[in-house]
Design a protein around this motif. Structure first.
Motif, PDB file in Angstrom:
ATOM      1  N   PRO A 180       0.820  -1.218   0.000  1.00  0.00           N
ATOM      2  CA  PRO A 180       0.000   0.000   0.000  1.00  0.00           C
ATOM      3  C   PRO A 180       0.855   1.269   0.000  1.00  0.00           C
ATOM      4  O   PRO A 180       1.955   1.281   0.544  1.00  0.00           O
ATOM      5  CB  PRO A 180      -0.821  -0.113   1.301  1.00  0.00           C
ATOM      6  CG  PRO A 180      -0.143  -1.126   2.132  1.00  0.00           C
ATOM      7  CD  PRO A 180       0.702  -1.979   1.249  1.00  0.00           C
ATOM      8  N   SER A 181       0.305   2.316  -0.642  1.00  0.00           N
ATOM      9  CA  SER A 181       0.992   3.610  -0.671  1.00  0.00           C
ATOM     10  C   SER A 181       0.878   4.284   0.701  1.00  0.00           C
ATOM     11  O   SER A 181       0.151   3.802   1.579  1.00  0.00           O
ATOM     12  CB  SER A 181       0.339   4.505  -1.725  1.00  0.00           C
ATOM     13  OG  SER A 181      -0.963   4.849  -1.289  1.00  0.00           O
ATOM     14  N   GLN A 182       1.550   5.438   0.824  1.00  0.00           N
ATOM     15  CA  GLN A 182       1.514   6.187   2.091  1.00  0.00           C
ATOM     16  C   GLN A 182       0.080   6.565   2.451  1.00  0.00           C
ATOM     17  O   GLN A 182      -0.339   6.434   3.596  1.00  0.00           O
ATOM     18  CB  GLN A 182       2.399   7.444   1.931  1.00  0.00           C
ATOM     19  CG  GLN A 182       3.029   7.920   3.227  1.00  0.00           C
ATOM     20  CD  GLN A 182       3.807   6.810   3.966  1.00  0.00           C
ATOM     21  OE1 GLN A 182       4.427   5.936   3.358  1.00  0.00           O
ATOM     22  NE2 GLN A 182       3.741   6.848   5.270  1.00  0.00           N
ATOM     23  N   GLU A 183      -0.650   7.019   1.415  1.00  0.00           N
ATOM     24  CA  GLU A 183      -2.040   7.436   1.620  1.00  0.00           C
ATOM     25  C   GLU A 183      -2.913   6.247   2.052  1.00  0.00           C
ATOM     26  O   GLU A 183      -3.754   6.352   2.946  1.00  0.00           O
ATOM     27  CB  GLU A 183      -2.578   8.012   0.299  1.00  0.00           C
ATOM     28  CG  GLU A 183      -3.809   8.877   0.450  1.00  0.00           C
ATOM     29  CD  GLU A 183      -4.324   9.337  -0.913  1.00  0.00           C
ATOM     30  OE1 GLU A 183      -5.547   9.374  -1.080  1.00  0.00           O
ATOM     31  OE2 GLU A 183      -3.478   9.616  -1.809  1.00  0.00           O
ATOM     32  N   GLN A 184      -2.660   5.131   1.365  1.00  0.00           N
ATOM     33  CA  GLN A 184      -3.437   3.921   1.693  1.00  0.00           C
ATOM     34  C   GLN A 184      -3.100   3.417   3.096  1.00  0.00           C
ATOM     35  O   GLN A 184      -3.974   2.947   3.824  1.00  0.00           O
ATOM     36  CB  GLN A 184      -3.173   2.843   0.630  1.00  0.00           C
ATOM     37  CG  GLN A 184      -3.856   3.185  -0.684  1.00  0.00           C
ATOM     38  CD  GLN A 184      -3.283   2.447  -1.885  1.00  0.00           C
ATOM     39  OE1 GLN A 184      -2.160   1.918  -1.839  1.00  0.00           O
ATOM     40  NE2 GLN A 184      -4.043   2.425  -2.961  1.00  0.00           N
ATOM     41  N   LEU A 185      -1.833   3.563   3.477  1.00  0.00           N
ATOM     42  CA  LEU A 185      -1.422   3.147   4.826  1.00  0.00           C
ATOM     43  C   LEU A 185      -2.143   3.965   5.889  1.00  0.00           C
ATOM     44  O   LEU A 185      -2.502   3.450   6.943  1.00  0.00           O
ATOM     45  CB  LEU A 185       0.097   3.311   5.001  1.00  0.00           C
ATOM     46  CG  LEU A 185       0.951   2.156   4.474  1.00  0.00           C
ATOM     47  CD1 LEU A 185       2.431   2.519   4.526  1.00  0.00           C
ATOM     48  CD2 LEU A 185       0.701   0.879   5.268  1.00  0.00           C
TER      49      LEU A 185
END
Ligand SMILES: [Zn+2]
Length: 342
Positions: A180-185
């Motif tokens: 997952p990306s930073q945003e998704q994290l």
């Protein structure tokens, strides 16, 4: 289930009447002329024997009256389903205490077990579970009850837990679920606190009644406990039961309860969580549509949503999870338990 052995009853039968009514043939001795008093000696002996027996029987009857017919039993009956407990299994304890109780509780694997009374079977029912991490061995169920006269009574039962055998498989999902990306994290982190809050609001009071039923009428596509490797990287244990259903299939509540959560989450997709009381929750994941609201009471068999493939799913299916006091349990076992319509 554990059943107590059937007690055999031994009845003392009277001995046959021997030696009382023997022959009065005096072989070898001269026969005396019969006198009035000795005319029917055998009849007299028989009468004496009958009288003696009657006296003994009366004495026995009097002594039986003096002793209480049955002592108050101090035996607890402790049964459970399924008969063989394994790690990952839900369990229902069925307790018949030796006295009338106003309340019963238990400690089991460092958890509290909450019980409710079924008057028709005079049995206390409490749902509990065994975590996946529990090692095989002998564990104690420590019961504590309060009698109607206010006394505390307790009982401890040893119960064996055996190792379960769960399969391993490889699964491929979209990259955003394994990397997952930073945003998704950030979203995942937010979900975590939502879930923590939801899971902290479970109730001890029983809401379930009768048997848990399958949420959809469909074949199982993956069982509970499967070790999964996602995209060859992320490993996890499958903590639910997957049903192969196309998108849009009505999903029914497995039992009566209160809606704790009805909203979308990152991994779970559109998700409904039901609280059935006694610390037991059921979770319905990857829904295409949610048909209930948080705080709503639902009946067993009520439609709570439509199946789908939202969140971390390989395709449309229904993931059913069972959670008891923070522990994920095998839904297939829960669906097999025989529970009363309390
Ligand atoms: Zn699943």
């Amino acid at each position: 289930m554990h059943f107590c052995g059937r007690a055999s009853i031994h009845v003392a039968l009277p001995l046959p009447l021997q030696g009382f009514a023997g022959s009065n043939c005096g072989c070898g001795t001269p026969q005396r002329p019969p006198t009035r008093g000795r005319r029917y000696p055998s009849a007299a002996r028989l009468l004496l024997a009958v009288l003696t027996l009657a006296v003994f029987q009366m004495a026995a009857a009097v002594s039986a009256l003096a002793v209480p017919k049955k002592k108050v039993s101090n035996a607890w009956s402790v049964q459970w389903q399924p008969a063989q407990l394994v790690n990952g299994a839900p369990v229902v304890f069925q307790i018949a205490p030796p006295a009338r109780l106003t309340g019963l509780s238990a400690k089991w694997l460092e958890h509290d077990v909450f019980f409710d009374y079924d008057a028709s079977s005079k049995t206390w029912y409490g749902i509990a579970g065994v975590s996946l991490e529990t090692h095989p061995g002998i564990y104690l169920l420590e019961l504590k009850g309060t009698t109607s006269s206010g006394n505390e009574i307790s009982f401890t039962r040893k119960i064996a837990i055996r190792p379960a055998r769960y399969p391993s498989i490889a699964v491929t999902v979209a990259k955003r679920f394994t990397e997952p990306s930073q945003e998704q994290l950030q979203q995942i982190h937010q979900d975590k606190s939502v879930k923590q809050d939801v899971f902290s609001h479970t109730t001890a009071e029983r809401e379930w009644t009768g048997k848990f039923r399958a949420p959809v009428d469909a074949p199982v596509s993956d069982v509970f406990g499967t070790r999964r490797t996602f995209n060859g990287k992320v490993q996890s244990m499958h903590q639910g039961l997957d049903f192969a259903v196309p998108k849009g299939t009505p999903v029914l509540a497995t039992n009566a309860g209160t809606v704790l959560l009805a909203s979308p989450l990152y991994f779970e997709g559109n998700c409904v969580v039901l609280d059935h009381g006694q610390g037991l929750l059921t979770l319905y994941l990857h829904l295409s549509e949610i048909k209930v609201k948080a705080g709503e009471r639902v009946q067993g068999g009520q439609e709570i949503g439509l199946s789908g493939g939202t969140g971390r799913a390989t395709g449309p299916h229904l993931h059913l999870a069972v959670r008891w006091e923070g522990v994920y349990l095998n839904p297939a076992t829960l669906l097999s338990l025989k529970l009363p319509e309390i």
